[in-house]
Scaffold this active site. Structure first.
Site, PDB file in Angstrom:
ATOM      1  N   MET A 110     -12.007   5.109  -1.276  1.00  0.00           N
ATOM      2  CA  MET A 110     -12.712   5.379  -0.021  1.00  0.00           C
ATOM      3  C   MET A 110     -13.360   6.746  -0.182  1.00  0.00           C
ATOM      4  SD  MET A 110      -9.858   3.866   2.523  1.00  0.00           S
ATOM      5  CE  MET A 110      -8.714   3.761   1.174  1.00  0.00           C
ATOM      6  N   GLY A 154      -9.097   4.622   6.489  1.00  0.00           N
ATOM      7  CA  GLY A 154      -8.726   6.029   6.633  1.00  0.00           C
ATOM      8  C   GLY A 154      -7.240   6.259   6.831  1.00  0.00           C
ATOM      9  N   GLY A 168       0.988  -1.833   4.180  1.00  0.00           N
ATOM     10  CA  GLY A 168       1.672  -0.552   4.054  1.00  0.00           C
ATOM     11  C   GLY A 168       2.796  -0.439   5.054  1.00  0.00           C
ATOM     12  N   HIS A 214      -8.242   1.581  -4.514  1.00  0.00           N
ATOM     13  CA  HIS A 214      -9.209   1.399  -3.420  1.00  0.00           C
ATOM     14  C   HIS A 214      -9.862   2.763  -3.160  1.00  0.00           C
ATOM     15  CE1 HIS A 214      -9.688   0.408   1.191  1.00  0.00           C
ATOM     16  NE2 HIS A 214     -10.850   0.518   0.571  1.00  0.00           N
ATOM     17  N   SER A 236       0.840  -1.195   0.000  1.00  0.00           N
ATOM     18  CA  SER A 236       0.000   0.000   0.000  1.00  0.00           C
ATOM     19  C   SER A 236       0.877   1.248   0.000  1.00  0.00           C
ATOM     20  CB  SER A 236      -0.912  -0.014   1.225  1.00  0.00           C
ATOM     21  OG  SER A 236      -1.640   1.190   1.264  1.00  0.00           O
TER      22      SER A 236
HETATM   23  C1  DX5 Z   1      -6.439   2.114   5.242  1.00  0.00           C
HETATM   24  C2  DX5 Z   1      -5.969   1.763   3.861  1.00  0.00           C
HETATM   25  C3  DX5 Z   1      -4.872   0.790   3.829  1.00  0.00           C
HETATM   26  C4  DX5 Z   1      -3.597   1.217   4.525  1.00  0.00           C
HETATM   27  C5  DX5 Z   1      -3.044  -0.006   5.184  1.00  0.00           C
HETATM   28  O1  DX5 Z   1      -7.644   2.766   5.178  1.00  0.00           O
HETATM   29  O2  DX5 Z   1      -7.039   1.235   3.097  1.00  0.00           O
HETATM   30  O3  DX5 Z   1      -4.576   0.343   2.515  1.00  0.00           O
HETATM   31  O4  DX5 Z   1      -2.633   1.771   3.683  1.00  0.00           O
HETATM   32  O5  DX5 Z   1      -1.971   0.362   5.939  1.00  0.00           O
HETATM   33  P1  DX5 Z   1      -1.299  -0.594   7.024  1.00  0.00           P
HETATM   34  O6  DX5 Z   1      -0.830  -1.802   6.300  1.00  0.00           O
HETATM   35  O7  DX5 Z   1      -0.207   0.232   7.576  1.00  0.00           O
HETATM   36  O8  DX5 Z   1      -2.357  -0.906   8.045  1.00  0.00           O
HETATM   37 ZN    ZN Z   2      -6.612   0.324   1.152  1.00  0.00          ZN
END
Ligand code: DX5
Ligand code: ZN
Length: 217
Positions: free
Chosen positions: A70, A144, A195, A68, A10
C-alpha cells in the site's frame, strides 16, 4: 467452482514483538502469510520499518509470503521483497500509471503478480490486463488499518471478476471473519485474508480452525 480456498492470516493485527513467535506457531498450517507494507502516503499508516524486507527475509516459512504494497511507487520495493522471499507481490491499481508494466516487472522475478483495488475502484479498470495478472485483491475495507467492518457491497466486484476469469486467484481483505468469509466464497473469492478475526480472537488457534473448516465446505 472457485479455485482452491486458501487462508492467509494478516500479520498486521499482531503486536510487533509477537510476529515471529506466531509465524513459527502456525507456519505450514496456513496457506500464506499476508504482509501489509504501508508508506504513510498511499495510506495514512506506516509499516515499512516493522515489515521491512530484512525482517520479512528472516521469516523463513513453509507457508508462502504475500506482500501487499500500500505504497506510492510500488516498483521501488519489488526487488527487495522478492529477495525477502515473497511469492506474490501485490500493488495497488490506484498507485500506478501503467499496471501492465507493473505486472510484468513483478513476474520477471519468477513470482506471481497481484493487483489490489480499493472500495471505490470498479473492477472494470482491470479489464485490459485481467488475463495477465495472477491475483486480484479486492479490498473489503478502506486500506490502512485492521479491525474495520466488512463492506458487503464489494461482493459484486468479486462476482464480476469470477465470471470474467474462472481460474483467477481472488483475495478479499478487510473485515473477514468466518461469517463474512462465507459470503465472499459464495461470491467467488478463494483467498481469505484475516487479521483481527484470527489474532484478536479470544482463542486464535480455534479461530484459525474455523477458517480452515471453510476449506472443506
Ligand atoms: C488493511 C490491510 C489488511 C488488514 C486486515 O489495509 O490490508 O490486510 O490487516 O485486517 P482485518 O482482517 O482485521 O480487517
Ligand atoms: Zn492487506
Amino acid at each position: 467452482m472457485n479455485p482452491k480456498t486458501q487462508i492467509s492470516p494478516s500479520l498486521l493485527s499482531l503486536p510487533e514483538d509477537q510476529v515471529k513467535e506466531w509465524v513459527k506457531k502456525i507456519d505450514g498450517k496456513v496457506d500464506s502469510f499476508h504482509i501489509d507494507v504501508m508508506d504513510n502516503q498511499f495510506v495514512p499508516n506506516f509499516t515499512l520499518e516493522r515489515f521491512a524486507p530484512p525482517f520479512v527475509a528472516q521469516l523463513k516459512t513453509k507457508s508462502q509470503k504475500h506482500v501487499h504494497l500500500m505504497t506510492e511507487i510500488p516498483s521501488k520495493y519489488y526487488n527487495t521483497y522478492f529477495e525477502a522471499g515473497a511469492s506474490v507481490i501485490i500493488f495497488h491499481e490506484e498507485a500506478v500509471k501503467n499496471p501492465t508494466l507493473e505486472v510484468r516487472a513483478i513476474q520477471k522475478f519468477g513470482i506471481r503478480a497481484g493487483v489490489s483495488i480499493k472500495p471505490n475502484t470498479p473492477a472494470s479498470v482491470l479489464d485490459d490486463y485481467l488475463e495477465q495478472v495472477d491475483f486480484v485483491l479486492v479490498m473489503t475495507v478502506e486500506p490502512g488499518f485492521g479491525g474495520q467492518s466488512f463492506m458487503s457491497e464489494q461482493l459484486d466486484k468479486v462476482k464480476e471478476l469470477r465470471a470474467k476469469r474462472p481460474g483467477l486467484d481472488i483475495g478479499v481483505d478487510g473485515g473477514i471473519n468466518p461469517e463474512t468469509a462465507k459470503l465472499c466464497l459464495k461470491a467467488g473469492a478463494n483467498i481469505l485474508i484475516a487479521g483481527n478475526a484470527i489474532f484478536n480472537a479470544h482463542d486464535p488457534m480455534a479461530a484459525l480452525e474455523k477458517f480452515n473448516r471453510l476449506k472443506k465446505e
